[in-house]
Design an enzyme around this catalytic site. Structure first.
Site, PDB file in Angstrom:
ATOM      1  N   ARG A  53      -9.347   0.653   9.106  1.00 40.12           N
ATOM      2  CA  ARG A  53      -8.928  -0.731   9.294  1.00 40.12           C
ATOM      3  C   ARG A  53      -9.999  -1.543  10.018  1.00 40.12           C
ATOM      4  NH1 ARG A  53      -2.894   0.403   9.337  1.00 40.12           N
ATOM      5  NH2 ARG A  53      -1.853  -1.602   9.270  1.00 40.12           N
ATOM      6  N   ARG A  88      -0.425  -9.690  13.093  1.00 42.14           N
ATOM      7  CA  ARG A  88      -0.979  -8.596  12.275  1.00 42.14           C
ATOM      8  C   ARG A  88      -1.839  -9.144  11.129  1.00 42.14           C
ATOM      9  NH1 ARG A  88       4.076  -5.430  10.526  1.00 42.14           N
ATOM     10  NH2 ARG A  88       2.640  -3.929   9.611  1.00 42.14           N
ATOM     11  N   ARG A 114      11.521  -6.168   4.744  1.00 44.31           N
ATOM     12  CA  ARG A 114      11.248  -4.728   4.633  1.00 44.31           C
ATOM     13  C   ARG A 114      12.191  -3.932   5.533  1.00 44.31           C
ATOM     14  NH1 ARG A 114       5.234  -2.497   5.004  1.00 44.31           N
ATOM     15  NH2 ARG A 114       5.153  -3.454   7.066  1.00 44.31           N
ATOM     16  N   ARG A 160      11.365  -2.461  11.161  1.00 45.05           N
ATOM     17  CA  ARG A 160      10.334  -2.115  12.142  1.00 45.05           C
ATOM     18  C   ARG A 160      10.182  -3.251  13.136  1.00 45.05           C
ATOM     19  NH1 ARG A 160       5.183  -0.129   8.700  1.00 45.05           N
ATOM     20  NH2 ARG A 160       4.166  -1.352  10.311  1.00 45.05           N
ATOM     21  N   LYS A 165       0.834  -1.208   0.000  1.00 41.84           N
ATOM     22  CA  LYS A 165       0.000   0.000   0.000  1.00 41.84           C
ATOM     23  C   LYS A 165       0.867   1.256   0.000  1.00 41.84           C
ATOM     24  CE  LYS A 165      -2.276  -0.854   3.878  1.00 41.84           C
ATOM     25  NZ  LYS A 165      -1.675  -2.120   4.284  1.00 41.84           N
TER      26      LYS A 165
HETATM   27  P1  AMP Z   1       1.064   0.396   9.351  1.00 43.62           P
HETATM   28  O1  AMP Z   1       2.295   1.206   9.224  1.00 43.62           O
HETATM   29  O2  AMP Z   1      -0.079   0.922   8.517  1.00 43.62           O
HETATM   30  O3  AMP Z   1       1.299  -1.081   9.097  1.00 43.62           O
HETATM   31  O4  AMP Z   1       0.571   0.538  10.868  1.00 43.62           O
HETATM   32  C1  AMP Z   1       1.390   0.095  11.928  1.00 43.62           C
HETATM   33  C2  AMP Z   1       0.571  -0.096  13.177  1.00 43.62           C
HETATM   34  O5  AMP Z   1      -0.046   1.154  13.556  1.00 43.62           O
HETATM   35  C3  AMP Z   1      -0.584  -1.075  13.080  1.00 43.62           C
HETATM   36  O6  AMP Z   1      -0.183  -2.417  13.239  1.00 43.62           O
HETATM   37  C4  AMP Z   1      -1.473  -0.592  14.232  1.00 43.62           C
HETATM   38  O7  AMP Z   1      -0.949  -0.968  15.486  1.00 43.62           O
HETATM   39  C5  AMP Z   1      -1.330   0.926  14.111  1.00 43.62           C
HETATM   40  N1  AMP Z   1      -2.337   1.476  13.175  1.00 43.62           N
HETATM   41  C6  AMP Z   1      -2.115   2.131  12.006  1.00 43.62           C
HETATM   42  N2  AMP Z   1      -3.261   2.487  11.411  1.00 43.62           N
HETATM   43  C7  AMP Z   1      -4.257   2.041  12.212  1.00 43.62           C
HETATM   44  C8  AMP Z   1      -5.668   2.071  12.142  1.00 43.62           C
HETATM   45  N3  AMP Z   1      -6.329   2.634  11.113  1.00 43.62           N
HETATM   46  N4  AMP Z   1      -6.376   1.515  13.177  1.00 43.62           N
HETATM   47  C9  AMP Z   1      -5.748   0.962  14.225  1.00 43.62           C
HETATM   48  N5  AMP Z   1      -4.421   0.875  14.345  1.00 43.62           N
HETATM   49  C10 AMP Z   1      -3.663   1.405  13.354  1.00 43.62           C
END
Ligand code: AMP
Length: 210
Positions: free
Chosen positions: A88, A167, A123, A156, A13
């Site tokens: 999400r 996840r 990554r 990360r 994404k």
């Molecule tokens: P990402 O970088 O999009 O993979 O987000 C990393 C982490 O941030 C996720 O695993 C969640 O813990 C938190 N996070 C990001 N976006 C959301 C969302 N829309 N709702 C809930 N948690 C989020």
């Protein structure tokens, strides 16, 4: 254009968001990046979010909904935006509807779980500017150095294999139902995200321009 990019963690994404953002000259809003920034700055929200993030869980809806409400009110969002990582959950999508935001298109990037696991383990990200790389598929010009800002790339914490499993589970349980939510209002476009980045990009741009 108001666009949502859906897909499992590691589906690509972020990469597609960067490309579409440049193509349409609209900002990408990544809740993950906003939370990581807040954590780096040591804000209360960032510290609260850390325990969820590190465990591979979702941050509570009310926290991310607040983040998005504030961000979408800014001037640079008035001509459109790309949401990467939001919504999400169904309550997050409903909150977006309640804000009166009419989404034009939702692009779901589909990648099988075993491919995701392989991608995410390789990554590497830039802690300074958020750019994303891969040790095999998207190498920086100089090993472990960000092409954009020169900072040292890191893995990360939530990209470690056990957290990735969690996840993916969270994705299937809580995020995947959004496909039906947006298909039911005729906004969903499914893009095959399993092959080369260029192939996914072609499909994504075609979906944006259709
Ligand atoms: P990402 O970088 O999009 O993979 O987000 C990393 C982490 O941030 C996720 O695993 C969640 O813990 C938190 N996070 C990001 N976006 C959301 C969302 N829309 N709702 C809930 N948690 C989020």
């Amino acid at each position: 254009m108001k666009l949502i990019l859906l897909g499992a963690p590691g589906a690509g994404k972020g990469t597609q968001a960067e490309i579409v953002s440049e193509h349409l000259n609209i900002p990408t809003i990544s809740t993950g990046n906003i939370i990581r920034e807040a954590l780096k700055s040591g804000t209360e929200m960032g510290l609260k979010a850390k325990e969820y993030m590190d465990a591979g869980k979702l941050v509570p809806d009310e926290v991310v909904i607040g983040i998005i409400r504030d961000r979408l009110a800014k001037d640079d969002c008035q001509n459109g935006f790309i949401l990467d990582g939001f919504p999400r959950t169904i309550p997050q999508a409903e909150a977006l509807d309640r804000m009166g935001i009419v989404i034009d298109r939702v692009i779901d990037i589909e990648v099988a779980d075993d491919v995701i696991a392989q991608r995410v383990s390789g990554r590497r990200v830039c802690p300074a500017c958020g750019a994303s790389y891969h040790v095999d598929f998207k190498k920086p010009a100089k090993e472990d150095v960000c092409d954009k800002c020169g900072d040292t790339l890191v893995q990360r914490k939530d990209d470690h294999p056990d957290t990735v499993k969690e996840r993916l589970q969270v994705y299937h349980d809580q995020t995947e139902p959004l496909k039906d939510y947006y298909a039911n209002c005729g906004k969903l476009v499914i893009v095959e995200g399993q092959e080369k980045v260029e192939d996914t990009t072609k499909l994504t741009l075609a979906a944006v321009e259709a």
